[in-house]
Design an enzyme around this catalytic site. Structure first.
Site, PDB file in Angstrom:
ATOM      1  N   HIS A 151      -3.778 -59.468  23.361  1.00  0.00           N
ATOM      2  CA  HIS A 151      -4.476 -58.958  24.546  1.00  0.00           C
ATOM      3  C   HIS A 151      -3.608 -58.964  25.800  1.00  0.00           C
ATOM      4  CE1 HIS A 151      -8.717 -59.826  22.672  1.00  0.00           C
ATOM      5  NE2 HIS A 151      -7.893 -59.189  21.841  1.00  0.00           N
ATOM      6  N   TYR A 266     -16.121 -61.901  15.789  1.00  0.00           N
ATOM      7  CA  TYR A 266     -15.620 -61.419  14.498  1.00  0.00           C
ATOM      8  C   TYR A 266     -16.216 -62.262  13.384  1.00  0.00           C
ATOM      9  CZ  TYR A 266     -12.382 -58.662  17.222  1.00  0.00           C
ATOM     10  OH  TYR A 266     -11.849 -57.763  18.112  1.00  0.00           O
TER      11      TYR A 266
END
Length: 372
Positions: A151, A266
């Site tokens: 990220h 997730y």
């Protein structure tokens, strides 16, 4: 105003031509041709057009090359700074200075390592002189530097009034930092081209905030573009297993991550709510996630039916999403199946749409009407 629009999805029919370097795709607005300009790039990430018709292409593996209109690749350009290639980090976006014709400055973002460990997104500028970068200056270095492979953001956008926007990610392991104003994680920052901080930035004078910050509450922005009419900064960011967002990114506003999101952990699990007072709703969101990367408003003449549309590349679904707009409302979405992971989307000076693919054998693709 309704800020989130239900997507209208179409799947393009893919027809392979006799030329193995080109394909024809049927879309809602007619057939388009996808031509491979070049291949053999290592995870290319960003693309910028030079006045002489060549392209500058970054490879995440820390190479910067010229690519000609007929696909010839140069040797790597020398003079890049120390770049840490790790996970999602490496050499990332590239743009030309607005005064490139005079200054020869290019700007690029990359994963900058610290001598004491960790890394962060940084932005440097340099004079482009043939195969050499000269007069390198680091104009921004995100803080703090941490040990993370995820990220980094990090698109770069210049405005006509002389500002540089740098879109950043939350670094994955530090997602709560997106809601604090004492780090650059999960922020958009605004600078002058030489790295100075504009006095009109929303947090200048606030001792509890970093002066560079323009907006916050972002997860991982990998698409950014100026609206051709309003000149507002539009961005998109990856959601977590759903909840990819398109936003108009405005001064001092909080875009919610990780307090609000349409995504989930997730493997499943609630992260937050979808709405909260004082936090912005997306203009458009994708659930399930398409993994967006790269974005451009189309303003050319080659695709007359696409004028004013927002084109968004997708990694996971290997497509270009064509978003039809009415003001700042998405009224329709067409999904154009390219069949490769799309990392960047740019409109060329010839009006064609150029894509780069995120692969070990990465490509530069050119989209034109099939009749051209």
């Amino acid at each position: 105003m309704q800020r989130t629009t239900q997507s209208v999805l179409t799947t393009a029919a893919l027809i392979f031509s006799l030329n193995t370097q080109a394909t024809t795709i049927e879309t809602e607005q007619g057939a388009i041709q996808v031509t491979t300009i070049t291949e053999g790039l290592q995870h290319p990430w960003g693309l910028a057009f030079l006045p002489d018709g060549r392209m500058l292409v970054t490879e995440r593996t820390a190479q910067l090359r010229y690519v000609t209109a007929d696909g010839e690749k140069s040797e790597p350009i020398q003079g890049l700074p120390d770049i840490l290639v790790s996970g999602q980090g490496g050499l990332l976006d590239v743009v030309l200075a607005p005064d490139f014709a005079d200054s020869k400055h290019i700007y690029f973002s990359y994963n900058e390592p610290a001598a004491s460990g960790g890394s962060s997104t940084a932005v440097a500028r340099a004079v482009l002189n043939g195969q050499q970068l000269e007069q390198l200056e680091v104009i921004f270095s995100a803080q703090p530097k941490i040990e993370s492979r995820h990220h980094f953001g990090s698109r770069l956008v210049f405005t006509d009034d002389g500002y540089l926007y740098i879109a950043l990610g939350d670094r994955g392991s530090r997602r709560d930092d997106a809601q604090t104003l004492d780090t650059h994680h999960g922020k958009v920052v605004r600078l002058y081209p030489d790295g100075r901080i504009p006095a009109s930035n929303p947090y200048v004078g606030n001792d509890d905030a970093l002066d560079e910050i323009w907006s916050y509450g972002h997860r991982n922005i990998q698409g950014a573009a100026l609206h051709p009419v309003t000149q507002q900064l539009w961005t998109h960011e990856h959601g977590p297993q759903g909840g990819d967002e398109v936003n108009i990114t405005e001064a001092g506003k909080n875009y919610g991550w990780p307090v609000i999101t349409y995504g989930e952990e997730y493997g499943g699990g609630v992260i937050g709510k979808t709405h909260k007072e004082g936090m912005e709703q997306p203009l458009h969101q994708w659930t399930p996630s398409i993994a967006p990367s790269g974005m451009a408003f189309y303003t050319g003449d080659l695709f007359s039916d696409w004028q004013g549309n927002l084109l968004v590349g997708a990694l996971r679904y290997q497509l270009v999403a064509r978003l039809v707009l009415d003001g700042d409302t998405v009224t329709h979405e067409e999904r154009i199946d390219i069949g490769m992971r799309i990392r960047d989307v740019r409109q060329g000076p010839d009006g064609a749409v150029y894509l780069i693919t995120d692969e070990p054998n990465g490509k530069v693709l050119k989209l034109t009407p099939a009749s051209e």
